[in-house]
Design a protein around this motif. Structure first.
Motif: not given
Length: 450
Positions: A204, A206, A225, A227-229, A257-258, A350, A352, A376, A422
């Motif tokens: 988990t 980048s 996993e 990350g997200g946006n 938090s992702c 992202e 973050f 993502q 992601s």
């Protein structure tokens, strides 16, 4: 060799932590390999009982976990206490889930033969977890892996080794030596673990690091996993508490938090109202009082760089309220960026941090295009009183997890995972057990009695 640990609340040194190198990583993996036959040989009931004991140790030592988590992350106790409680619940969940697994069809599927499927553990799993949720991300990975009969060697982030080391101590007591081992260290330590004699890697972090992990894993199974946006589609008929809910979700864990909301997307007709009401809600969320700092100097510099690079016409920031003695911590205020291009760095990357961008679209089709217009695809939310429209949009969004009129609502029973940049793989729910197992089909020819 040791690494220096910094308290993100004060910016001051809080101690040191050892850095594992080749010999330490090799010893941990060898111990996990030696413990594997005994652990995987246990019945699901016995593994379940031991995982229950580990959950009880987490609960009995909750105060120590809270203190260690706060020292590494700077989170307020209101956040860390809830996360420790979730970790204990997660181990209990998988302690039960492993006893109730559903197998594919079994029986006389071929004439004259009886067939069934065995789910078998992969072996030794190398787990690498980030600094934003040091204990909870470790539990997301370790609990299903252990419940499935694997042994685990886990590497915490360099800045937050505290709680995973304590969890490994309690695991040795509850599960047995070598079943769950922690190897603290830096990026090189993580690369050594990925390259070691492990059968699977669960990572988990980048996207760039995930690509490196996948390459180094060299064909072994990898769960990523990355990350997200997350977009939040706010329609003109959004509930009255939408803005307060988004502000709280965006600032929980300082936005680190992702799955946190990052990009608010509205229609032109409610754009100005959304900016104004989000700004008002953000001003009610104070860093130092309601949420913690950014985690480390590198993340601070990255966040500041993205804010500085943004071409937003409006940048609306709340105040910060650090406690006495914490003025030099890594605090950043809740911030709203509006009137910015769709390819703005704060939109496509992202961030973050405790920041929301606000974009406008001409219609729902354009809003969906904006939502899905970044690499993502981890999480998203829709905000509307129209249940039919909301459910349709939630279904059409390209994301592994979507919410309607809420955000960051998660439980052990529901799966979490990404798409695209992601990553891939599943955390949480009974589905996560199969991340750490492989099926074996057994078919027996039935020999007639003579």
């Amino acid at each position: 060799m040791n690494t220096t640990l910094i308290d993100p609340r004060t910016g001051r040194v809080r101690g040191t932590s050892p850095v594992a190198r080749e010999s330490e990583v090799r010893s941990a993996v060898d111990a996990a390999r030696a413990a594997l036959p005994g652990w995987r040989g246990l019945t699901p009931r016995e593994r379940s009982r031991r995982l229950e004991r580990l959950a009880a140790l987490v609960e009995d030592n909750a105060r120590a976990y809270v203190e260690r988590e706060a020292a590494g992350t700077g989170k307020p106790d209101s956040e860390t206490a809830g996360e420790v409680e979730q970790v204990a619940d997660l181990f209990r969940f998988y302690a039960s889930a492993v006893r109730a697994q559903q197998a594919p069809a079994a029986g006389r599927l071929v004439d004259g033969h009886e067939s069934w499927v065995r789910w078998e553990p992969l072996g030794v799993v190398g787990v690498v977890v980030p600094w934003n949720y040091p204990l909870m991300m470790a539990a997301w990975r370790c609990a299903p892996a252990l419940a499935s009969g694997n042994t685990v060697v886990a590497k915490p982030a360099e800045t937050t080794p505290d709680t995973l080391e304590l969890l490994a101590e309690h695991a040795a007591e509850a599960l047995g030596p070598g079943v769950l081992t922690a190897v603290p260290g830096d990026r090189r330590t993580g690369r050594l673990l990925v390259g070691a004699d492990v059968d699977m890697v669960a990572f988990t972090g980048s996207a760039a690091a995930g690509a490196d992990v996948a390459a180094r894993a060299a064909g072994r199974r990898v769960s990523l996993e990355l990350g997200g946006n997350a977009p939040a589609l706010v329609l003109p008929d959004a509930p009255d508490d939408t803005w307060a809910q988004l502000a709280r979700a965006c600032t929980y864990n300082a936005g680190q938090s992702c799955a946190a909301p990052a990009r608010v997307i509205t229609l032109r007709e409610n754009y100005e109202e959304t900016v104004e009401r989000l700004a008002a809600a953000a001003r009610d969320c104070l860093a130092g009082r309601d949420f913690g700092p950014l985690n480390n100097p590198d993340q601070l510099a990255r966040y500041d760089g993205l804010v500085k690079a943004s071409a937003a016409g409006r940048s609306i920031a709340a105040d910060i309220a650090p406690r006495p003695g914490e003025e030099n911590g890594f605090w950043r205020p809740a911030r709203i960026l509006a009137d910015l291009p769709d390819d703005d760095p704060a939109v496509v990357e992202e961030v973050f941090g405790p920041l929301l961008t606000v974009q406008r679209a001409d219609d729902l089709g354009a809003a969906l295009a904006l939502a899905d217009g970044v690499p993502q695809a981890l999480a998203a939310s829709v905000w509307t009183r129209d249940l039919t429209t909301g459910l349709e949009l939630a279904g059409r969004l390209d994301a592994g997890e979507t919410w309607l009129n809420c955000h960051l609502v998660q439980t052990a029973e529901l799966p979490h995972g990404g798409r695209g940049a992601s990553g891939h793989g599943t955390d949480l729910s009974t589905l996560a057990l199969h991340e750490y197992q492989r099926p074996k089909t057994v078919t027996a020819r039935l020999i007639p009695r003579s």
